[in-house]
Design an enzyme around this catalytic site. Structure first.
Site, PDB file in Angstrom:
ATOM      1  N   CYS A 176       0.715  -1.236   0.127  1.00 36.40           N
ATOM      2  CA  CYS A 176      -0.051  -0.029   0.003  1.00 36.40           C
ATOM      3  C   CYS A 176       0.714   1.260  -0.037  1.00 36.40           C
ATOM      4  O   CYS A 176       0.426   2.278   0.005  1.00 36.40           O
ATOM      5  CB  CYS A 176      -0.956   0.013   1.177  1.00 36.40           C
ATOM      6  SG  CYS A 176      -1.855  -1.512   1.344  1.00 36.40           S
ATOM      7  N   HIS A 316      -1.292   8.263   6.763  1.00 32.90           N
ATOM      8  CA  HIS A 316      -1.766   7.135   6.066  1.00 32.90           C
ATOM      9  C   HIS A 316      -3.064   6.531   6.398  1.00 32.90           C
ATOM     10  O   HIS A 316      -4.016   6.611   5.641  1.00 32.90           O
ATOM     11  CB  HIS A 316      -0.854   6.022   6.377  1.00 32.90           C
ATOM     12  CG  HIS A 316      -1.033   4.820   5.506  1.00 32.90           C
ATOM     13  ND1 HIS A 316      -1.007   4.572   4.206  1.00 32.90           N
ATOM     14  CD2 HIS A 316      -1.483   3.460   5.905  1.00 32.90           C
ATOM     15  CE1 HIS A 316      -1.222   3.448   3.688  1.00 32.90           C
ATOM     16  NE2 HIS A 316      -1.656   2.745   4.834  1.00 32.90           N
ATOM     17  N   GLU A 327       0.578   5.216  14.105  1.00 33.59           N
ATOM     18  CA  GLU A 327       0.929   6.627  13.490  1.00 33.59           C
ATOM     19  C   GLU A 327       0.967   7.532  14.329  1.00 33.59           C
ATOM     20  O   GLU A 327       1.968   8.545  14.355  1.00 33.59           O
ATOM     21  CB  GLU A 327       0.076   6.671  11.999  1.00 33.59           C
ATOM     22  CG  GLU A 327       0.416   7.719  11.124  1.00 33.59           C
ATOM     23  CD  GLU A 327      -0.420   7.765  10.163  1.00 33.59           C
ATOM     24  OE1 GLU A 327      -0.152   8.379   9.033  1.00 33.59           O
ATOM     25  OE2 GLU A 327      -1.442   7.069  10.071  1.00 33.59           O
ATOM     26  N   LYS A 348      -8.913   8.578   3.732  1.00 30.07           N
ATOM     27  CA  LYS A 348      -9.430   7.297   3.353  1.00 30.07           C
ATOM     28  C   LYS A 348     -10.899   7.152   3.908  1.00 30.07           C
ATOM     29  O   LYS A 348     -11.627   6.097   3.465  1.00 30.07           O
ATOM     30  CB  LYS A 348      -8.644   6.187   4.023  1.00 30.07           C
ATOM     31  CG  LYS A 348      -7.162   5.821   3.361  1.00 30.07           C
ATOM     32  CD  LYS A 348      -6.341   4.814   3.830  1.00 30.07           C
ATOM     33  CE  LYS A 348      -5.141   4.584   3.122  1.00 30.07           C
ATOM     34  NZ  LYS A 348      -4.154   5.952   3.128  1.00 30.07           N
ATOM     35  N   HIS A 353      -9.362   2.957   0.705  1.00 26.86           N
ATOM     36  CA  HIS A 353      -8.032   2.929   0.482  1.00 26.86           C
ATOM     37  C   HIS A 353      -7.673   2.322  -0.928  1.00 26.86           C
ATOM     38  O   HIS A 353      -8.290   1.421  -1.170  1.00 26.86           O
ATOM     39  CB  HIS A 353      -7.711   1.838   1.624  1.00 26.86           C
ATOM     40  CG  HIS A 353      -6.155   1.641   1.601  1.00 26.86           C
ATOM     41  ND1 HIS A 353      -5.238   2.025   1.000  1.00 26.86           N
ATOM     42  CD2 HIS A 353      -5.774   0.997   2.801  1.00 26.86           C
ATOM     43  CE1 HIS A 353      -4.140   1.582   1.430  1.00 26.86           C
ATOM     44  NE2 HIS A 353      -4.155   1.155   2.565  1.00 26.86           N
ATOM     45  N   PHE A 412       1.401  -3.306   4.015  1.00 24.49           N
ATOM     46  CA  PHE A 412       1.339  -4.640   4.465  1.00 24.49           C
ATOM     47  C   PHE A 412       3.010  -5.270   4.396  1.00 24.49           C
ATOM     48  O   PHE A 412       3.318  -5.256   3.376  1.00 24.49           O
ATOM     49  CB  PHE A 412       0.471  -5.606   3.868  1.00 24.49           C
ATOM     50  CG  PHE A 412      -1.190  -5.422   4.400  1.00 24.49           C
ATOM     51  CD1 PHE A 412      -1.406  -5.415   5.804  1.00 24.49           C
ATOM     52  CD2 PHE A 412      -2.029  -5.198   3.211  1.00 24.49           C
ATOM     53  CE1 PHE A 412      -2.796  -4.748   6.230  1.00 24.49           C
ATOM     54  CE2 PHE A 412      -3.523  -4.888   3.772  1.00 24.49           C
ATOM     55  CZ  PHE A 412      -3.706  -4.941   5.199  1.00 24.49           C
TER      56      PHE A 412
END
Length: 428
Positions: A176, A316, A327, A348, A353, A412
């Site tokens: 991602c 993110h 984060e 998102k 996403h 990931f």
């Protein structure tokens, strides 16, 4: 033949961003996508066909126009062009127009592309899986090289071929974080003197049963939502997963000299970027957030920028319990007391996403935020998690001058990417 650059010339080459092309769940096109994002509304909806196949309600960020309908008539060949390729080509076209770049006046040898995808052409894989069920006559109509569309480099190769580019053509894959790592690699090509101009970003088309089914098994998709538009809730106390979307974000990067020679007006200057990894777990990060905090500190040090100079952080923010907290902790550990006052947001909640395209699409929105002096909102953040206590710009866009911004992107497997951009100032 162009003269080779010396080491000192290479290291001094500045990189600017001059064009933006966007295809998002909000709209086909840059400006409409941006305006819809600023509205604070979500573009996600239930995917009835996929919900039936997976036996549970599935939400997705759907792009308009049936994935930009193929130029080939459906009755001509049974297989269609990979949708991620069409997304990349359309976004690249808009980026070139936005940069006012005349391809007849630039060197094809010094123009490249770095366009990635998190998985490659999954839609094409799905089509090929149907081959055993097709008639022999239909199979004969399938181009012999159709399987090449399945490769992760298909979008990059297609853009290079379409525009007859003869510079570097690369396709990074970092889950991602792919879209943002592609931008960073493009900047390196320009700084190193390999290219003068690069089309860079990511494209992904992942609204497929196999992809959504795998995420469902991993337990990362949003569940227990009352409305499809409220499914993804970054930093909200009720968050429990993300929504998959499709799209593409392509930027035009140039050396500053190249851009100024053709009288281009850049959006921003790329200052620096950094790559890291957190190999704690395939889907989770170290709770201490040490790796990401060090990455953030490192890029600030390299750019000689104080945390107090950062006006906006595009996060993110997937809307998963662990990652949002990770984060948040990293930013607090890296930036200290300053972190509480910096404007942040995750995009998102409103568009889903976009996986391999997420980083480049979100960086593009960050550039537009700089242009218009508006911090985009974190959609669906209504009940803040007490442990996620930064300024996430909930629900509504906020006016603010943004001179310097940071972008964070994860993937990931532990991929970490962080970068810094500065609003273009012709006096500097």
């Amino acid at each position: 033949m162009r003269p080779k650059l010396s080491v000192s010339e290479r290291s001094s080459r500045r990189v600017v961003i001059t064009g933006i092309g966007l295809i998002t769940p909000y709209a086909v096109g840059r400006e409409q996508s941006w305006q819809n994002l600023l509205s604070g509304k979500s573009s996600t909806c239930l995917l009835d066909d996929l919900s039936n196949q997976l036996n549970r309600p599935v939400v997705g960020g759907v792009i308009p126009d049936q994935r930009l309908s193929s130029t080939a008539p459906s009755n001509q060949i049974p297989f269609q062009t990979e949708p991620s390729i069409r997304l990349a080509l359309k976004a690249t076209e808009e980026a070139i127009q936005d940069a006012d770049l005349d391809l007849n006046l630039i060197s094809r040898e010094s123009t490249g592309c770095v366009i990635g995808s998190s998985k490659g052409g999954m839609a094409s894989f799905a089509q090929m899986a149907e081959m055993p069920h097709m008639s022999l006559e239909d199979q004969k109509q399938i181009p012999s090289n159709f399987w090449l569309q399945c490769f992760p480099n298909a979008a990059s190769q297609s853009v290079a071929k379409h525009y007859d580019l003869r510079g570097a053509a690369l396709a990074p894959v970092s889950a991602c974080a792919t879209g943002f790592s592609s931008i960073m690699r493009a900047a390196d090509l320009i700084r190193d003197g390999v290219c003068d101009t690069v089309f860079a970003g990511g494209a992904d088309a992942s609204l497929l049963p196999a992809v959504l089914g795998s995420f469902q098994r991993m337990g990362v998709l949003a569940t227990d939502f009352q409305s499809s538009q409220e499914a993804c809730r970054p930093y909200d106390k009720r968050r429990n997963g993300f929504v998959v979307g499709e799209g593409a974000g392509i930027l035009v990067l140039e050396s500053l000299e190249h851009a100024l020679n053709r009288n281009a007006v850049p959006y921003a200057e790329w200052l620096t970027g950094g790559l890291g990894s957190d190999s704690t777990h395939l889907m989770q990060f170290d709770a201490s957030a040490e790796s990401l905090a060090k990455l953030i500190t490192g890029i600030l040090d390299r750019a000689r920028i104080s945390p107090t100079e950062i006006d906006y952080i595009n996060m993110h923010g997937t809307g998963t319990q662990i990652n949002d907290l990770y984060e948040t902790r990293a930013i607090k550990n890296a930036m200290g007391a300053v972190s509480r006052s910096v404007s942040c947001s995750s995009l998102k909640g409103g568009m889903g996403h976009l996986l391999g395209a997420a980083g480049s699409v979100e960086l593009a929105f960050t550039l537009l935020a700089m242009r218009d002096n508006l911090v985009p909102p974190t959609v669906n953040l209504e009940i803040p998690d007490p442990e996620c206590n930064l300024n996430y710009t909930p629900l509504k866009a906020e006016p603010k001058e943004i001179k310097k911004a940071m972008k964070l992107s994860f993937g990931f497997g532990g991929h970490l990417v962080a970068g810094l951009i500065s609003k273009w100032d012709p006096s500097c």
